[in-house]
Scaffold this motif. Structure first.
Motif, PDB file in Angstrom:
ATOM      1  N   LYS A   4       0.819  -1.195   0.000  1.00  0.00           N
ATOM      2  CA  LYS A   4       0.000   0.000   0.000  1.00  0.00           C
ATOM      3  C   LYS A   4       0.859   1.253   0.000  1.00  0.00           C
ATOM      4  O   LYS A   4       0.591   2.216  -0.728  1.00  0.00           O
ATOM      5  CB  LYS A   4      -0.915  -0.010   1.239  1.00  0.00           C
ATOM      6  CG  LYS A   4      -1.879   1.169   1.324  1.00  0.00           C
ATOM      7  CD  LYS A   4      -2.907   1.125   0.217  1.00  0.00           C
ATOM      8  CE  LYS A   4      -3.943   2.232   0.393  1.00  0.00           C
ATOM      9  NZ  LYS A   4      -4.942   2.213  -0.691  1.00  0.00           N
ATOM     10  N   VAL A   5       1.932   1.252   0.798  1.00  0.00           N
ATOM     11  CA  VAL A   5       2.842   2.403   0.860  1.00  0.00           C
ATOM     12  C   VAL A   5       3.504   2.629  -0.490  1.00  0.00           C
ATOM     13  O   VAL A   5       3.603   3.754  -0.975  1.00  0.00           O
ATOM     14  CB  VAL A   5       3.918   2.183   1.953  1.00  0.00           C
ATOM     15  CG1 VAL A   5       4.981   3.277   1.871  1.00  0.00           C
ATOM     16  CG2 VAL A   5       3.273   2.162   3.326  1.00  0.00           C
ATOM     17  N   ASN A   6       3.948   1.542  -1.144  1.00  0.00           N
ATOM     18  CA  ASN A   6       4.587   1.656  -2.456  1.00  0.00           C
ATOM     19  C   ASN A   6       3.625   2.195  -3.500  1.00  0.00           C
ATOM     20  O   ASN A   6       3.992   3.002  -4.363  1.00  0.00           O
ATOM     21  CB  ASN A   6       5.112   0.291  -2.905  1.00  0.00           C
ATOM     22  CG  ASN A   6       6.286  -0.180  -2.058  1.00  0.00           C
ATOM     23  OD1 ASN A   6       6.961   0.647  -1.443  1.00  0.00           O
ATOM     24  ND2 ASN A   6       6.531  -1.482  -2.043  1.00  0.00           N
ATOM     25  N   GLN A   7       2.369   1.747  -3.403  1.00  0.00           N
ATOM     26  CA  GLN A   7       1.361   2.210  -4.363  1.00  0.00           C
ATOM     27  C   GLN A   7       1.120   3.706  -4.224  1.00  0.00           C
ATOM     28  O   GLN A   7       1.035   4.432  -5.203  1.00  0.00           O
ATOM     29  CB  GLN A   7       0.058   1.439  -4.153  1.00  0.00           C
ATOM     30  CG  GLN A   7      -1.035   1.823  -5.159  1.00  0.00           C
ATOM     31  CD  GLN A   7      -2.303   1.021  -4.948  1.00  0.00           C
ATOM     32  OE1 GLN A   7      -2.336   0.120  -4.116  1.00  0.00           O
ATOM     33  NE2 GLN A   7      -3.331   1.353  -5.680  1.00  0.00           N
ATOM     34  N   VAL A   8       1.015   4.176  -2.991  1.00  0.00           N
ATOM     35  CA  VAL A   8       0.807   5.604  -2.742  1.00  0.00           C
ATOM     36  C   VAL A   8       2.004   6.405  -3.251  1.00  0.00           C
ATOM     37  O   VAL A   8       1.856   7.473  -3.861  1.00  0.00           O
ATOM     38  CB  VAL A   8       0.581   5.868  -1.234  1.00  0.00           C
ATOM     39  CG1 VAL A   8       0.569   7.381  -0.965  1.00  0.00           C
ATOM     40  CG2 VAL A   8      -0.709   5.223  -0.781  1.00  0.00           C
ATOM     41  N   ALA A   9       3.207   5.891  -3.010  1.00  0.00           N
ATOM     42  CA  ALA A   9       4.423   6.582  -3.455  1.00  0.00           C
ATOM     43  C   ALA A   9       4.464   6.688  -4.971  1.00  0.00           C
ATOM     44  O   ALA A   9       4.817   7.732  -5.523  1.00  0.00           O
ATOM     45  CB  ALA A   9       5.663   5.839  -2.940  1.00  0.00           C
ATOM     46  N   ASN A  10       4.078   5.611  -5.638  1.00  0.00           N
ATOM     47  CA  ASN A  10       4.068   5.619  -7.100  1.00  0.00           C
ATOM     48  C   ASN A  10       3.051   6.606  -7.645  1.00  0.00           C
ATOM     49  O   ASN A  10       3.300   7.307  -8.624  1.00  0.00           O
ATOM     50  CB  ASN A  10       3.761   4.215  -7.645  1.00  0.00           C
ATOM     51  CG  ASN A  10       4.904   3.246  -7.403  1.00  0.00           C
ATOM     52  OD1 ASN A  10       6.059   3.668  -7.308  1.00  0.00           O
ATOM     53  ND2 ASN A  10       4.590   1.957  -7.323  1.00  0.00           N
ATOM     54  N   GLU A  11       1.890   6.668  -6.995  1.00  0.00           N
ATOM     55  CA  GLU A  11       0.861   7.614  -7.433  1.00  0.00           C
ATOM     56  C   GLU A  11       1.331   9.046  -7.257  1.00  0.00           C
ATOM     57  O   GLU A  11       1.071   9.919  -8.087  1.00  0.00           O
ATOM     58  CB  GLU A  11      -0.432   7.384  -6.643  1.00  0.00           C
ATOM     59  CG  GLU A  11      -1.133   6.077  -7.005  1.00  0.00           C
ATOM     60  CD  GLU A  11      -2.361   5.832  -6.145  1.00  0.00           C
ATOM     61  OE1 GLU A  11      -2.574   6.622  -5.196  1.00  0.00           O
ATOM     62  OE2 GLU A  11      -3.094   4.875  -6.427  1.00  0.00           O
ATOM     63  N   GLU A  12       2.050   9.317  -6.171  1.00  0.00           N
ATOM     64  CA  GLU A  12       2.570  10.665  -5.939  1.00  0.00           C
ATOM     65  C   GLU A  12       3.593  11.029  -7.003  1.00  0.00           C
ATOM     66  O   GLU A  12       3.653  12.167  -7.461  1.00  0.00           O
ATOM     67  CB  GLU A  12       3.203  10.750  -4.546  1.00  0.00           C
ATOM     68  CG  GLU A  12       2.185  10.704  -3.411  1.00  0.00           C
ATOM     69  CD  GLU A  12       2.852  10.722  -2.047  1.00  0.00           C
ATOM     70  OE1 GLU A  12       4.106  10.583  -2.016  1.00  0.00           O
ATOM     71  OE2 GLU A  12       2.145  10.891  -1.046  1.00  0.00           O
ATOM     72  N   GLN A 269       6.556  -5.001 -16.174  1.00  0.00           N
ATOM     73  CA  GLN A 269       5.897  -4.428 -15.007  1.00  0.00           C
ATOM     74  C   GLN A 269       5.017  -5.466 -14.298  1.00  0.00           C
ATOM     75  O   GLN A 269       4.978  -5.526 -13.073  1.00  0.00           O
ATOM     76  CB  GLN A 269       5.072  -3.203 -15.410  1.00  0.00           C
ATOM     77  CG  GLN A 269       5.902  -1.992 -15.815  1.00  0.00           C
ATOM     78  CD  GLN A 269       5.045  -0.809 -16.192  1.00  0.00           C
ATOM     79  OE1 GLN A 269       3.808  -0.898 -16.223  1.00  0.00           O
ATOM     80  NE2 GLN A 269       5.677   0.308 -16.458  1.00  0.00           N
ATOM     81  N   SER A 270       4.316  -6.277 -15.084  1.00  0.00           N
ATOM     82  CA  SER A 270       3.455  -7.308 -14.506  1.00  0.00           C
ATOM     83  C   SER A 270       4.294  -8.347 -13.747  1.00  0.00           C
ATOM     84  O   SER A 270       3.929  -8.802 -12.674  1.00  0.00           O
ATOM     85  CB  SER A 270       2.641  -7.989 -15.605  1.00  0.00           C
ATOM     86  OG  SER A 270       1.801  -7.060 -16.233  1.00  0.00           O
ATOM     87  N   ALA A 271       5.427  -8.696 -14.362  1.00  0.00           N
ATOM     88  CA  ALA A 271       6.312  -9.685 -13.727  1.00  0.00           C
ATOM     89  C   ALA A 271       6.900  -9.126 -12.427  1.00  0.00           C
ATOM     90  O   ALA A 271       7.018  -9.841 -11.436  1.00  0.00           O
ATOM     91  CB  ALA A 271       7.431 -10.066 -14.690  1.00  0.00           C
ATOM     92  N   ALA A 272       7.241  -7.827 -12.447  1.00  0.00           N
ATOM     93  CA  ALA A 272       7.808  -7.221 -11.252  1.00  0.00           C
ATOM     94  C   ALA A 272       6.796  -7.122 -10.122  1.00  0.00           C
ATOM     95  O   ALA A 272       7.102  -7.236  -8.943  1.00  0.00           O
ATOM     96  CB  ALA A 272       8.352  -5.831 -11.590  1.00  0.00           C
ATOM     97  N   ALA A 273       5.533  -6.890 -10.503  1.00  0.00           N
ATOM     98  CA  ALA A 273       4.472  -6.776  -9.494  1.00  0.00           C
ATOM     99  C   ALA A 273       4.186  -8.128  -8.867  1.00  0.00           C
ATOM    100  O   ALA A 273       3.807  -8.235  -7.720  1.00  0.00           O
ATOM    101  CB  ALA A 273       3.199  -6.192 -10.132  1.00  0.00           C
TER     102      ALA A 273
END
Length: 273
Positions: A4-12, A269-273
């Motif tokens: 969740k933290v990584n997702q927020v950081a990416n969105e920012e 990107q899919s593989a990394a996720a």
């Protein structure tokens, strides 16, 4: 939690990137930042011509300014006005706002082989210059003030037709030993392209291949693919600056290459996720 933290950081990061790379032409503070960026980019890449002591931006510089605002030129029409005595083309260019997908400007331009210095140009070169001038004219109609704010003259260099060089040639003519013969022979053109005048029309018609430029549908497909998030700003800018130079075959290859790049990067990107 970490995800969740990584997702927020990416969105920012995405929000920040869009804010930096997207300019609102209605906001003076943002366009002044763009003017500063333009001045640096044009100077570093020498996208200007010095004519009679003034600096005029080449069409590539105008295209860069437009790309930073999300405004892309599309050649709408290219009309041949050629007859037995003259090679002549009329071009119309529309400016497309990539965000709204609406036409926000247009420009018309003509090029002829009867112009100074273009006597021996082949047909494809005349057609190409008409398009180039129309692109510059279209951008000038809506972005001239930004180019002026960047410190350059608000007229595309291609419109000036290199008048400075023409004047230099005229200034040298009185030095010739036989002025009358020099005027008849037109030495500047003869030295540049030593082709007999009588054979020029036949050479142009027989040897100049018809260039099939990329279709509007191909350009729209390229633009759509360039808007994919996996395509970098540098890649997008480079492609947009050259999109109107593509012929049908190169446009087809570019579309295939873009699709492959997008597919590979999305898979990574899919593989990394």
């Amino acid at each position: 939690m970490q995800t969740k933290v990584n997702q927020v950081a990416n969105e920012e990061k995405v929000v920040k990137k869009n804010k930096i790379e997207s300019y609102d032409i209605s906001r003076s503070d943002e366009t002044m930042h763009l003017a500063i960026d333009l001045a640096k980019f044009i100077k570093e890449n020498r996208l200007y011509q010095n004519i009679q002591g003034k600096e005029y931006v080449n069409v590539e510089g105008w295209q860069y300014a437009g790309s930073r605002l999300g405004i892309l030129p599309i050649v709408e029409e290219l009309t041949s006005m050629t007859d037995s005595t003259e090679i002549k083309y009329l071009a119309k260019v529309n400016l497309l706002n990539l965000r709204t997908e609406q036409v926000v400007g247009a420009g018309f331009a003509i090029c002829s082989n009867k112009e100074q210095g273009r006597k021996y140009y082949q047909e494809y070169a005349i057609a190409s210059m008409a398009q180039t001038r129309a692109i510059g004219k279209a951008y000038r109609n809506i972005l001239a003030w930004i180019i002026r704010a960047a410190g350059y003259e608000p007229t595309p260099a291609e419109e000036m037709d290199y008048q400075g060089n023409v004047q230099e040639v005229k200034a040298e003519q009185p030095r010739a030993a036989a002025p009358a013969k020099t005027m008849k022979a037109v030495p500047v053109e003869a030295e540049a392209v030593p082709v007999p005048v009588a054979s020029t029309p036949a050479t142009t018609e027989e040897e100049a291949p018809a260039v099939k430029y990329a279709t509007a549908k191909q350009k729209e497909e390229i633009i759509r693919l360039l808007n994919n998030p996996v395509i970098t700003r540098q890649e997008k800018t480079k492609m947009l600056l050259n999109i109107n130079k593509l012929d049908e075959e190169r446009a087809k290859q570019s579309i295939q290459k873009l699709k492959k790049v997008i597919e590979d990067r999305e898979h990574e990107q899919s593989a990394a996720a």
